[in-house]
Design a protein around this motif. Structure first.
Motif, PDB file in Angstrom:
ATOM      1  N   ILE A 108       0.808  -1.289  -0.270  1.00 14.14           N
ATOM      2  CA  ILE A 108      -0.280  -0.477   0.130  1.00 14.14           C
ATOM      3  C   ILE A 108       1.382   1.638  -0.622  1.00 14.14           C
ATOM      4  O   ILE A 108      -0.044   2.423  -0.199  1.00 14.14           O
ATOM      5  N   LEU A 109       2.166   1.239   0.557  1.00 12.78           N
ATOM      6  CA  LEU A 109       2.851   2.601   0.578  1.00 12.78           C
ATOM      7  C   LEU A 109       3.996   2.248  -0.858  1.00 12.78           C
ATOM      8  O   LEU A 109       4.856   3.371  -0.784  1.00 12.78           O
ATOM      9  N   LYS A 110       3.631   1.535  -1.610  1.00 10.20           N
ATOM     10  CA  LYS A 110       3.900   1.676  -2.997  1.00 10.20           C
ATOM     11  C   LYS A 110       5.753   1.005  -2.926  1.00 10.20           C
ATOM     12  O   LYS A 110       6.627   1.423  -3.536  1.00 10.20           O
ATOM     13  N   LYS A 111       6.178   0.342  -1.908  1.00 10.12           N
ATOM     14  CA  LYS A 111       7.446  -0.080  -1.721  1.00 10.12           C
ATOM     15  C   LYS A 111       7.777  -1.849  -1.627  1.00 10.12           C
ATOM     16  O   LYS A 111       8.390  -2.289  -0.967  1.00 10.12           O
ATOM     17  N   ARG A 112       6.775  -1.500  -3.000  1.00 13.39           N
ATOM     18  CA  ARG A 112       7.318  -3.773  -3.115  1.00 13.39           C
ATOM     19  C   ARG A 112       8.494  -4.318  -2.971  1.00 13.39           C
ATOM     20  O   ARG A 112       8.828  -5.243  -2.052  1.00 13.39           O
TER      21      ARG A 112
END
Length: 422
Positions: free
Chosen positions: A109-113
């Motif tokens: 969800i924080l776009k830090k996959r």
């Protein structure tokens, strides 16, 4: 005989980074504070040790985010155990497994996959090895500190360069076959990494080749070229970044038509490279031999090559060159006929076709000249002079006689640093 690759700077820097992490740990052990674990510092430093500075910083960012996320969930986990009063290992392990879901989901969800793996590693290192510590806060703090020490050391050593005066006024122009690309496959990774480093440091580097722009892009995949390149043996100057042709020397329609007729009368097939607006099209007819068919099947899947049946050929398109692939006898006879009929109106180059018994002939306008294109390229780049690299003795400023690849890049680096040709 198999040749082992040389020990490169990245390997040496990695060892130095680990040694420095151990030194910092030793110094910390002498102080009246908690010591931490050097293993985590060394891992972080090694992860940051990348060939390029931007990759190093990207990895450092991933590691930092992953560490903070994993540490935060680890601290929540340890406090949750104390609050609930769980002491049996089996329940601790089950709860830790369930906590993996929010850990990974947070990175999504924080776009830090890309940091999800590190978040899980840090969380599990805290949850599974320190679940029953009396003061979990101290370990979590040291765990984060260990990682930050490793990141700092990794970035510092990887970006450490001895200040050297570079020659940014010279335009270096290299061939490809037997110059940048050699038969020694072990040289390829080193060559690309070192060449990219030189380009990023400011070297003006370009390529001159008989290949088309599409073939060049394929051959130099992974090299971040930032200067226009000379393709089709001087018929065009191509800007890779802008995906456009800056200068071209097309064949005249009359000369092109006559050359096509001579090839057809000889019973041979030709690939025709024509420029339609800013797109290079490769027209083809009925393929005659196995070499042509194999080349067509391999290259037609490339996103950089546009094969079109010659039945769709339109008049008025700029034909940059004709390419014929045939056996040695047929090429020799065709070259004689072409020279007799068209003389100084065309320029012919013959090279190995990459298939045993076959040669590749390229027919371009007589005005298509590497020397003229080099002058235009020099003007375009603003370089004060040019230095050429090639494998034909007497035709280039720097003669590459040892197979190219790593050797060429080493010579380029040396010239770039002292600015003189011997």
């Amino acid at each position: 005989m198999h040749r082992f690759p040389r020990i490169g700077q990245r390997i040496i820097k990695s060892a130095a980074a680990v040694a420095l992490c151990m030194t910092v740990y030793y110094i910390r052990s002498l102080l009246p504070i908690q010591n931490g674990i050097p293993f985590y510092s060394a891992l972080a430093a090694l992860w940051c040790m990348q060939p390029y500075v931007d990759t190093t910083r990207n990895n450092a960012g991933q590691r930092t985010f992953g560490t903070l996320t994993g540490a935060a969930y680890g601290l929540v986990f340890l406090n949750l155990l104390n609050f609930i009063g769980i002491t049996r290992p089996v329940f601790v392990y089950l709860l830790a497994s369930a906590m993996i879901i929010p850990v990974i989901y947070s990175t999504v969800i924080l776009k830090k996959r890309n940091a999800s793996f590190f978040s899980c590693v840090v969380f599990l290192s805290i949850a599974l090895t320190h679940s029953f510590d009396e003061d979990p806060y101290i370990f979590v703090f040291n765990r984060v500190l260990d990682t930050f020490i490793g990141i700092g050391i990794g970035i510092g050593i990887n970006e450490l360069h001895i200040p050297i005066k570079h020659d940014n006024e010279t335009l270096y122009i290299s061939g490809i076959d037997d110059v940048l690309v050699s038969a020694d496959k072990h040289s390829v990774p080193y060559s690309k990494v070192e060449l990219n480093r030189l380009i990023k440091s400011g070297v003006k580097f370009s390529i001159s080749t008989v290949r088309s722009s599409a073939e060049l892009i394929s051959a130099m995949e992974g090299v971040e070229l930032n200067q226009p390149v000379i393709v089709m043996d001087g018929a065009a100057l191509y800007d890779i970044r802008e995906n456009r042709y800056i200068e071209t020397f097309p064949m005249s329609e009359d000369i092109c038509s006559e050359a096509e007729m001579i090839i057809e009368e000889a019973g041979l097939h030709y690939f025709e490279s024509a420029l339609c607006d800013s797109t290079l099209l490769t027209y083809y007819g009925r393929l005659k031999n196995t070499a042509e068919k194999d080349i067509f099947e391999k290259k037609r899947r490339s996103p950089h090559i546009n094969f079109i049946s010659n039945s769709f050929r339109h008049k008025g398109e700029k034909v940059l060159c004709l390419t014929v692939i045939a056996d040695e006898t047929e090429i020799a006879l065709l070259e004689k006929k072409m020279t007799k009929a068209l003389g100084n109106n065309i320029r012919i180059t013959v090279n190995p076709g990459g298939y045993e018994g076959y040669l590749k002939m390229k027919i371009c306008s007589a005005a298509a000249s590497k020397q003229e294109m080099i002058k235009k390229l020099q003007q375009y780049t603003g370089a004060s002079r040019t230095v050429t690299f090639g494998s034909i003795k007497g035709e280039y400023d720097v003669y590459i006689h040892d197979g190219g690849g790593n050797a060429t890049i080493k010579k380029l680096k040396k010239l770039y640093r002292n600015g003189s040709v011997h």
